[in-house]
Design an enzyme around this catalytic site. Structure first.
Site: not given
Length: 199
Positions: A139-140, A110, A81, A49-51, A175, A177
């Site tokens: 992803i990022r 990051r 991530c 997600g977005e940390s 990721h 998952e």
């Protein structure tokens, strides 16, 4: 024998996908949104997600300090991530107020591989995972800038650590998952069982 109860932090991120991976390897996934639920699980997954957002939500839901205490007490945790970032001791390019759970003796960067448009997939050999290489989706994604002596590097991309373990803590920059390959979830469930937390 029922499988271990593995919590998934369900504030943001790939909760359903992690639940599917855990179910595939015989674990019982449980969505976690409250601190009291931490005592009911044998291990915990911190999804991507977005940390920064997840860190703020941890504070809003009063989960940050209970999570820190659970990690210190030995709760097995798997972060993917953003979850890897949250488990780090420090973040090189994070916001100064970035809330971290900590537990892994490492410094991460990051978005180390670039922005969303720079996302990529690669096959990785991961120590502790049998069979063909793991197909990894970045992803990022972060990478580990510096790791302490107690941190075991399980996989690298261009010499940068992207999968690590320290005791009962596991983290990946990718990721697992998202691919349908549940071997990283199996590795985590094995860690939970060997830690004495699993049923």
């Amino acid at each position: 024998m029922s499988g271990p109860r593995i919590g998934i932090l369900a504030l943001q991120g790939d909760v359903r996908e992690h639940a599917r991976g855990l179910t595939d390897v015989g674990a019982q996934p449980v969505e976690v949104r409250r601190a009291a639920q931490l005592a009911e699980v044998d291990g915990l997954v911190l999804p991507g997600g977005e940390s920064t957002t997840i860190g703020r939500l941890l504070q809003v839901f009063e989960l940050l300090e209970p999570l820190r205490a659970a990690v210190v007490a030995g709760l097995p945790v798997f972060g993917s991530c953003a979850g890897m970032i949250l488990l780090a001791r420090d973040v090189v390019d994070g916001r100064p107020d970035q809330p971290l759970i900590g537990g892994l003796d490492m410094v991460v960067r990051r978005n180390a591989f670039g922005r969303q448009v720079d996302s990529f997939e690669v096959d990785l050999d991961v120590d502790g995972v049998e069979g063909p290489p793991v197909h990894a989706v970045f992803i990022r994604a972060p990478w580990v800038e510096k790791a302490g002596d107690a941190v075991e590097v399980l996989a690298r991309v261009a010499e940068a650590p992207v999968a690590v373990r320290q005791g009962s803590l596991l983290a990946t920059a990718f990721h697992p998952e998202l691919t349908g390959d549940s071997r990283m979830h199996r590795l985590f469930v094995d860690i939970v069982r060997s830690s004495g937390s699993g049923r």
